[in-house]
Design a protein around this motif. Structure first.
Motif, PDB file in Angstrom:
ATOM      1  N   ALA A  30      -6.106 142.092 -40.114  1.00 51.45           N
ATOM      2  CA  ALA A  30      -5.294 141.404 -41.122  1.00 51.45           C
ATOM      3  C   ALA A  30      -4.984 142.355 -42.279  1.00 51.45           C
ATOM      4  O   ALA A  30      -3.845 142.449 -42.747  1.00 51.45           O
ATOM      5  N   ASP A  31      -6.004 143.082 -42.720  1.00 49.53           N
ATOM      6  CA  ASP A  31      -5.841 143.993 -43.851  1.00 49.53           C
ATOM      7  C   ASP A  31      -4.860 145.118 -43.510  1.00 49.53           C
ATOM      8  O   ASP A  31      -3.994 145.480 -44.313  1.00 49.53           O
ATOM      9  N   TYR A  32      -4.987 145.640 -42.290  1.00 51.70           N
ATOM     10  CA  TYR A  32      -4.091 146.717 -41.848  1.00 51.70           C
ATOM     11  C   TYR A  32      -2.624 146.257 -41.964  1.00 51.70           C
ATOM     12  O   TYR A  32      -1.772 146.958 -42.508  1.00 51.70           O
ATOM     13  N   TYR A  33      -2.350 145.041 -41.458  1.00 57.96           N
ATOM     14  CA  TYR A  33      -0.964 144.574 -41.475  1.00 57.96           C
ATOM     15  C   TYR A  33      -0.518 144.140 -42.872  1.00 57.96           C
ATOM     16  O   TYR A  33       0.673 144.171 -43.176  1.00 57.96           O
ATOM     17  N   ARG A  34      -1.459 143.717 -43.703  1.00 58.27           N
ATOM     18  CA  ARG A  34      -1.069 143.369 -45.066  1.00 58.27           C
ATOM     19  C   ARG A  34      -0.523 144.610 -45.785  1.00 58.27           C
ATOM     20  O   ARG A  34       0.475 144.566 -46.483  1.00 58.27           O
ATOM     21  N   TRP A  35      -1.186 145.740 -45.535  1.00 57.88           N
ATOM     22  CA  TRP A  35      -0.699 146.990 -46.133  1.00 57.88           C
ATOM     23  C   TRP A  35       0.657 147.393 -45.577  1.00 57.88           C
ATOM     24  O   TRP A  35       1.382 148.170 -46.174  1.00 57.88           O
ATOM     25  N   LYS A  36       0.977 146.847 -44.408  1.00 58.32           N
ATOM     26  CA  LYS A  36       2.302 147.144 -43.814  1.00 58.32           C
ATOM     27  C   LYS A  36       3.356 146.159 -44.305  1.00 58.32           C
ATOM     28  O   LYS A  36       4.479 146.144 -43.797  1.00 58.32           O
ATOM     29  N   GLY A  37       2.977 145.246 -45.196  1.00 59.25           N
ATOM     30  CA  GLY A  37       3.945 144.313 -45.758  1.00 59.25           C
ATOM     31  C   GLY A  37       3.958 142.929 -45.127  1.00 59.25           C
ATOM     32  O   GLY A  37       4.818 142.112 -45.450  1.00 59.25           O
ATOM     33  N   PHE A  38       3.032 142.665 -44.212  1.00 64.13           N
ATOM     34  CA  PHE A  38       2.965 141.328 -43.608  1.00 64.13           C
ATOM     35  C   PHE A  38       2.219 140.378 -44.547  1.00 64.13           C
ATOM     36  O   PHE A  38       1.515 140.798 -45.468  1.00 64.13           O
ATOM     37  N   SER A  39       2.368 139.053 -44.275  1.00 61.53           N
ATOM     38  CA  SER A  39       1.553 138.043 -44.970  1.00 61.53           C
ATOM     39  C   SER A  39       0.574 137.463 -43.956  1.00 61.53           C
ATOM     40  O   SER A  39       0.883 136.474 -43.296  1.00 61.53           O
ATOM     41  N   PRO A  40      -0.601 138.080 -43.820  1.00 57.73           N
ATOM     42  CA  PRO A  40      -1.534 137.597 -42.799  1.00 57.73           C
ATOM     43  C   PRO A  40      -2.367 136.412 -43.280  1.00 57.73           C
ATOM     44  O   PRO A  40      -2.461 136.161 -44.494  1.00 57.73           O
ATOM     45  N   ALA A  41      -2.945 135.688 -42.331  1.00 57.17           N
ATOM     46  CA  ALA A  41      -3.864 134.593 -42.649  1.00 57.17           C
ATOM     47  C   ALA A  41      -4.893 134.516 -41.530  1.00 57.17           C
ATOM     48  O   ALA A  41      -4.614 134.909 -40.388  1.00 57.17           O
ATOM     49  N   LEU A  42      -6.085 134.039 -41.877  1.00 61.91           N
ATOM     50  CA  LEU A  42      -7.173 133.991 -40.890  1.00 61.91           C
ATOM     51  C   LEU A  42      -7.585 132.554 -40.607  1.00 61.91           C
ATOM     52  O   LEU A  42      -7.731 131.750 -41.523  1.00 61.91           O
ATOM     53  N   VAL A  43      -7.788 132.238 -39.320  1.00 62.85           N
ATOM     54  CA  VAL A  43      -8.242 130.907 -38.922  1.00 62.85           C
ATOM     55  C   VAL A  43      -9.558 131.066 -38.161  1.00 62.85           C
ATOM     56  O   VAL A  43      -9.627 131.829 -37.190  1.00 62.85           O
ATOM     57  N   CYS A  44     -10.594 130.350 -38.611  1.00 62.47           N
ATOM     58  CA  CYS A  44     -11.879 130.466 -37.932  1.00 62.47           C
ATOM     59  C   CYS A  44     -12.037 129.339 -36.913  1.00 62.47           C
ATOM     60  O   CYS A  44     -12.403 128.223 -37.255  1.00 62.47           O
ATOM     61  N   ALA A  45     -11.749 129.637 -35.638  1.00 65.46           N
ATOM     62  CA  ALA A  45     -11.912 128.622 -34.587  1.00 65.46           C
ATOM     63  C   ALA A  45     -13.226 128.838 -33.837  1.00 65.46           C
ATOM     64  O   ALA A  45     -13.372 128.433 -32.700  1.00 65.46           O
ATOM     65  N   ASP A  46     -14.161 129.495 -34.485  1.00 66.35           N
ATOM     66  CA  ASP A  46     -15.501 129.660 -33.922  1.00 66.35           C
ATOM     67  C   ASP A  46     -16.372 128.569 -34.534  1.00 66.35           C
ATOM     68  O   ASP A  46     -16.811 128.680 -35.674  1.00 66.35           O
ATOM     69  N   PRO A  64     -12.989 123.518 -31.555  1.00 69.12           N
ATOM     70  CA  PRO A  64     -12.261 124.741 -31.921  1.00 69.12           C
ATOM     71  C   PRO A  64     -10.753 124.613 -31.772  1.00 69.12           C
ATOM     72  O   PRO A  64      -9.997 125.185 -32.559  1.00 69.12           O
ATOM     73  N   MET A  65     -10.330 123.799 -30.775  1.00 69.67           N
ATOM     74  CA  MET A  65      -8.883 123.665 -30.565  1.00 69.67           C
ATOM     75  C   MET A  65      -8.214 122.972 -31.745  1.00 69.67           C
ATOM     76  O   MET A  65      -7.132 123.352 -32.166  1.00 69.67           O
ATOM     77  N   LYS A  66      -8.912 121.933 -32.267  1.00 74.38           N
ATOM     78  CA  LYS A  66      -8.362 121.165 -33.397  1.00 74.38           C
ATOM     79  C   LYS A  66      -8.178 122.094 -34.614  1.00 74.38           C
ATOM     80  O   LYS A  66      -7.116 122.118 -35.243  1.00 74.38           O
ATOM     81  N   ILE A  67      -9.218 122.888 -34.887  1.00 67.69           N
ATOM     82  CA  ILE A  67      -9.131 123.802 -36.038  1.00 67.69           C
ATOM     83  C   ILE A  67      -8.025 124.830 -35.826  1.00 67.69           C
ATOM     84  O   ILE A  67      -7.243 125.125 -36.731  1.00 67.69           O
ATOM     85  N   ALA A  68      -7.968 125.342 -34.613  1.00 72.93           N
ATOM     86  CA  ALA A  68      -6.961 126.371 -34.321  1.00 72.93           C
ATOM     87  C   ALA A  68      -5.563 125.807 -34.558  1.00 72.93           C
ATOM     88  O   ALA A  68      -4.726 126.434 -35.220  1.00 72.93           O
TER      89      ALA A  68
END
Ligand code: GDP
Length: 296
Positions: free
Chosen positions: A122-138, A168-172
């Motif tokens: 996520a961090d790598y792509y944020r530096w490339k100008g993306f707007s990343p987000a993280l979802v914890c389906a664990d 996990p599917m519901k959260i995802a």
């Protein structure tokens, strides 16, 4: 790290040719033996080393070279070419495009470094100008939610998860929907890595995958397992129609070269390597520059 040692050994084998007054078949054979030894020491599979050696031999025909040809250069090019062939899966990997709601799902065994790698990615792509987000389906590991949340906070990346939901599917689905609406263009879904048995791991991977329709499934693998990476990567490839691999823990461990070449032998594209516990310890894996750096 061991790959630097491997590069050093191969570069030394090539440099030694410079000391020879004449580059003949004997000098070439010595050089190839030294390169083979270096690859075997880095835990590259025997079959792969044999193929690399045979490939270089068949490319370099010293007798057929015109007078005045720089034989050392010809050998250097052949070595680089074979190392590239060894590591190149021969098919391009999916890369997210800006402005589109790319969904990328991470799978891997527990302890492989999956959660850490989600944030690095996520961090790598944020530096490339993306707007990343993280979802914890664990929803299995009690501390997975906290771990990803803390990592996300550290990297200042939006995060979605739940302490109470066990599906996990519901959260995802909820997480992906939420971030789609918020116009995030790189939605990263971390899945459970509890299964030691890959069949069960892939079963859940398919369920979450059907629910979120990811553009890419990334398999995260511990690089310290060396050649055993071959079987894991093979199983992954057979279970998922799309996919790339990230190999973690390529710092310091003696088997890094083994994991890299073993995964490459399954023709799965390795896209990044993890080289430490921290977010910036993450490198793009691109075969040609990697090999040129290796050879110095
Ligand atoms: P998960 O169970 O697969 O989600 O694994 P984690 O992300 O919790 O990582 C397991 C351990 O491996 C943690 O201690 C991480 O700090 C460590 N780790 C992850 N990636 C790397 C890496 O590239 N190098 C090193 N040395 N440690 C790593």
């Amino acid at each position: 790290m061991v790959l630097a040692q491997l590069g050093g050994s191969i570069a030394r084998a090539l440099a030694r040719m410079k000391d020879a007054t004449v580059v003949d078949d004997k000098v070439l054979a010595d050089c190839l033996n030294e390169i083979s030894r270096a690859l075997l020491q880095a835990d590259v599979r025997f079959e792969t080393v044999r193929d690399v050696k045979a490939g270089i031999k068949s490319t370099v025909n010293l007798d057929a070279l015109a007078a005045g040809t720089d034989k050392r250069r010809v050998i250097h090019t052949a070595v680089a070419g074979e190392l590239c062939r060894m590591l190149d899966p021969g098919k391009p990997a999916f890369t997210p495009s800006k402005g589109k709601p790319n969904v990328v799902m991470f799978v891997g065994l527990q302890g492989s470094g999956k959660t850490t790698t989600c944030t690095k990615y996520a961090d790598y792509y944020r530096w490339k100008g993306f707007s990343p987000a993280l979802v914890c389906a664990d929803t299995f590991q009690a501390d997975a939610f906290d771990q990803l949340k803390q990592n996300a906070a550290k990297a200042k990346i939006p995060f979605y998860g739940s302490y109470i939901e066990s599906d996990p599917m519901k959260i995802a689905i909820e997480g992906v929907d939420k971030f789609r609406k918020e116009k995030c263009d790189l939605i990263i879904v971390d899945t459970s890595g509890r299964h030691k048995q890959e069949a069960a791991l892939f079963e859940q991977m398919l369920q979450v995958s059907e629910a979120t329709k990811p553009n890419l499934v990334i398999f995260v693998m511990d690089g310290s397992i060396g050649q055993a990476a071959f079987d894991q990567a093979q199983a992954f490839k057979q279970s998922a129609s799309i996919g790339s691999v990230i190999i973690t823990k390529m710092d310091g461990h003696a088997k890094g070269g083994g994991a890299l070449s073993a995964v490459a032998a399954t023709r799965s594209p390795v896209i990044f390597i993890g080289t430490g516990e921290h977010i910036p310890n993450f490198e793009v894996f691109d075969v040609k520059p990697f090999v040129s750096r290796l050879l110095g």
